[in-house]
Motif scaffolding. Structure first.
Motif, PDB file in Angstrom:
ATOM      1  N   GLN A 153       0.895  -1.246   0.171  1.00  0.00           N
ATOM      2  CA  GLN A 153      -0.070  -0.137   0.052  1.00  0.00           C
ATOM      3  C   GLN A 153       0.827   1.233  -0.058  1.00  0.00           C
ATOM      4  N   MET A 154       2.109   1.093  -0.060  1.00  0.00           N
ATOM      5  CA  MET A 154       3.028   2.229  -0.056  1.00  0.00           C
ATOM      6  C   MET A 154       2.649   3.199  -1.356  1.00  0.00           C
ATOM      7  N   VAL A 155       3.630   4.196  -1.428  1.00  0.00           N
ATOM      8  CA  VAL A 155       3.490   5.242  -2.418  1.00  0.00           C
ATOM      9  C   VAL A 155       4.065   4.671  -3.566  1.00  0.00           C
ATOM     10  N   SER A 156       3.618   5.277  -4.916  1.00  0.00           N
ATOM     11  CA  SER A 156       3.977   4.633  -6.257  1.00  0.00           C
ATOM     12  C   SER A 156       5.603   4.755  -6.397  1.00  0.00           C
ATOM     13  N   TYR A 157       6.174   5.577  -5.842  1.00  0.00           N
ATOM     14  CA  TYR A 157       7.807   5.498  -6.276  1.00  0.00           C
ATOM     15  C   TYR A 157       8.476   4.397  -5.560  1.00  0.00           C
ATOM     16  N   ARG A 158       7.849   3.693  -4.646  1.00  0.00           N
ATOM     17  CA  ARG A 158       8.256   2.240  -4.290  1.00  0.00           C
ATOM     18  C   ARG A 158       8.573   1.349  -5.365  1.00  0.00           C
ATOM     19  N   LEU A 159       7.315   1.223  -6.162  1.00  0.00           N
ATOM     20  CA  LEU A 159       7.305   0.425  -7.213  1.00  0.00           C
ATOM     21  C   LEU A 159       8.405   0.962  -8.313  1.00  0.00           C
ATOM     22  N   ASP A 160       8.626   2.138  -8.556  1.00  0.00           N
ATOM     23  CA  ASP A 160       9.534   2.769  -9.617  1.00  0.00           C
ATOM     24  C   ASP A 160      10.814   2.305  -9.243  1.00  0.00           C
ATOM     25  N   CYS A 161      11.323   2.367  -7.987  1.00  0.00           N
ATOM     26  CA  CYS A 161      12.662   2.078  -7.804  1.00  0.00           C
ATOM     27  C   CYS A 161      12.969   0.603  -8.021  1.00  0.00           C
ATOM     28  N   LEU A 162      11.795  -0.342  -7.574  1.00  0.00           N
ATOM     29  CA  LEU A 162      11.996  -1.769  -7.649  1.00  0.00           C
ATOM     30  C   LEU A 162      11.906  -2.383  -9.187  1.00  0.00           C
ATOM     31  N   ARG A 163      10.992  -1.416  -9.927  1.00  0.00           N
ATOM     32  CA  ARG A 163      11.248  -1.562 -11.397  1.00  0.00           C
ATOM     33  C   ARG A 163      12.523  -1.342 -12.050  1.00  0.00           C
ATOM     34  N   TRP A 164      13.202  -0.233 -11.351  1.00  0.00           N
ATOM     35  CA  TRP A 164      14.476   0.360 -12.027  1.00  0.00           C
ATOM     36  C   TRP A 164      15.651  -0.802 -11.641  1.00  0.00           C
ATOM     37  N   LEU A 165      15.459  -1.274 -10.579  1.00  0.00           N
ATOM     38  CA  LEU A 165      16.263  -2.501 -10.092  1.00  0.00           C
ATOM     39  C   LEU A 165      16.208  -3.745 -11.072  1.00  0.00           C
ATOM     40  N   ASP A 166      15.017  -3.874 -11.469  1.00  0.00           N
ATOM     41  CA  ASP A 166      14.898  -5.028 -12.306  1.00  0.00           C
ATOM     42  C   ASP A 166      15.557  -5.179 -13.653  1.00  0.00           C
TER      43      ASP A 166
END
Length: 374
Positions: A153-166
């Protein structure tokens, strides 16, 4: 229907104090069906990350915010440790009323607090509830911070940084974070930015607005300034693709467990040390306050799983030194040696947390003791 076993948990201020207690409470709930309510002293609005974290608590874990305390009578230079303790002691009256209600409504078997909250023991004793001090240290604390909660449920940039790591090569990214409260001066922050750029290494940097008066911002619940106000001009554009800057907060446990993460530049807070050892990530130690210098010495001279940059005579770590240490960890011979050593610690941590590990068995013993108190 019979009430389930319940505990109250009073964390002292600071998300770094809260997170291990939440992990502890999740273990009690998931493995032993003991639910928990967090009763949270504070001195005003919580930070965005604290609110998001509390709102993501799983079923069986609840929280209550006590009325904020007032610090208008304190001098501006009051130490952070004093403010933390006073936040708890000045909340005792409101805590007492909330706790009495919980005792009446639940099958309360214990009250837990951390090392800064021992004044709440009297509140528990008055209601006939056993108080416990939560003091995770050494190997035992690994079980309480093995993983951070799944932060769906965290803010959207959480997903952005994990996607970047991918999208990054395996073991190629240096993760940089100074914890939930650490911050750098304007000069030091700019030197760090220039050093990262000069190193040519991939990085994920959790950045916070600089503070020229203090190296911690535990009681600053306000938002960030525009990143462009304090990062070197053109830094974001020049490092685009090679690095990612994340404002204020990121899901640390998930980043450290990611296959692309190959190093961790850390303030050496104990929670961060445990998390990086559990995931086997080599370290650059950069202590700021509290016991962190002692922790950094243990990592570099004792366990020998960290490199430590040399501070200049002006009290600043220069960009050339930062570049040298970053390259040394990520692609040098020193880094290879450290990776080998920290892998041994990672394996040891996994054994302690395993089915027959001493940490798991200790928690089972505590849960059994709590249930038999009723």
């Amino acid at each position: 229907m019979e009430k389930e076993f319940h505990v109250a948990i009073v964390p002292s201020p600071g998300i770094g104090h809260l997170i291990p207690l939440v992990e502890f409470a999740k273990r009690l709930k998931n493995d032993h069906n003991i639910s928990a309510t967090f009763i949270i002293p504070n001195d005003g609005p919580l930070s965005i990350s604290q609110n998001a974290f509390l709102d993501s608590l799983p079923n069986g874990l609840a929280y209550l915010l006590l009325p904020p305390v007032n610090f208008d009578d304190l001098p501006p230079n009051t130490r952070i440790e004093t403010r933390i303790n006073l936040t708890v002691t000045r909340s005792l009256d409101s805590l007492r009323e909330v706790f009495k209600s919980l005792v009446a409504e639940t099958k309360m078997v214990a009250l837990f607090t951390d090392m800064f909250g021992t004044d709440v023991f009297d509140v528990a004793i008055e209601s006939g509830v056993p108080p416990y001090l939560f003091f995770p240290s050494s190997a035992m604390s690994l079980s309480f911070s093995f993983y951070l909660p799944t932060l769906d449920q965290m803010v959207s940039y959480r997903l952005d940084c994990l996607r970047w790591l991918d999208g990054q090569p395996r073991g190629s990214v240096l993760y940089i974070s100074f914890g939930s409260g650490g911050t750098l001066s304007t000069v030091q922050l700019n030197e760090l930015a220039m050093g990262l750029e000069l190193s040519k290494q991939r990085f994920l940097w959790v950045v916070r607005s600089p503070n020229d008066q203090s190296n911690s911002t535990f009681f600053d619940s306000h938002g960030q300034k525009d990143l462009l106000d304090f990062l070197p001009k053109g830094f974001l554009e020049r490092t685009q693709g090679n690095g990612l800057v994340v404002p204020s907060w990121a899901p640390q446990a998930q980043i450290l467990s990611h296959s692309s993460t190959g190093g961790f530049l850390t303030h050496c807070g104990w929670n961060s040390i445990l998390e990086t050892i559990v995931h086997g990530v080599p370290i650059i130690s950069w202590p700021l306050y509290a016991e962190q210098k002692m922790n950094a010495l243990y990592l570099t001279e004792g366990l020998k799983v960290a490199l430590r940059p040399i501070v200049g005579e002006n009290g600043i770590v220069g960009h050339l030194e930062i570049s040298r240490v970053v390259r040394g960890l990520m692609e040098g011979e020193e880094g290879k040696t450290i990776r080998s050593r920290i892998q041994v610690l990672k394996d040891s941590a996994a054994n302690v947390l395993g089915e027959d590990g001493c940490s798991r068995k200790t928690l089972e013993h505590l849960a059994s003791k709590l249930k038999h108190k009723v």
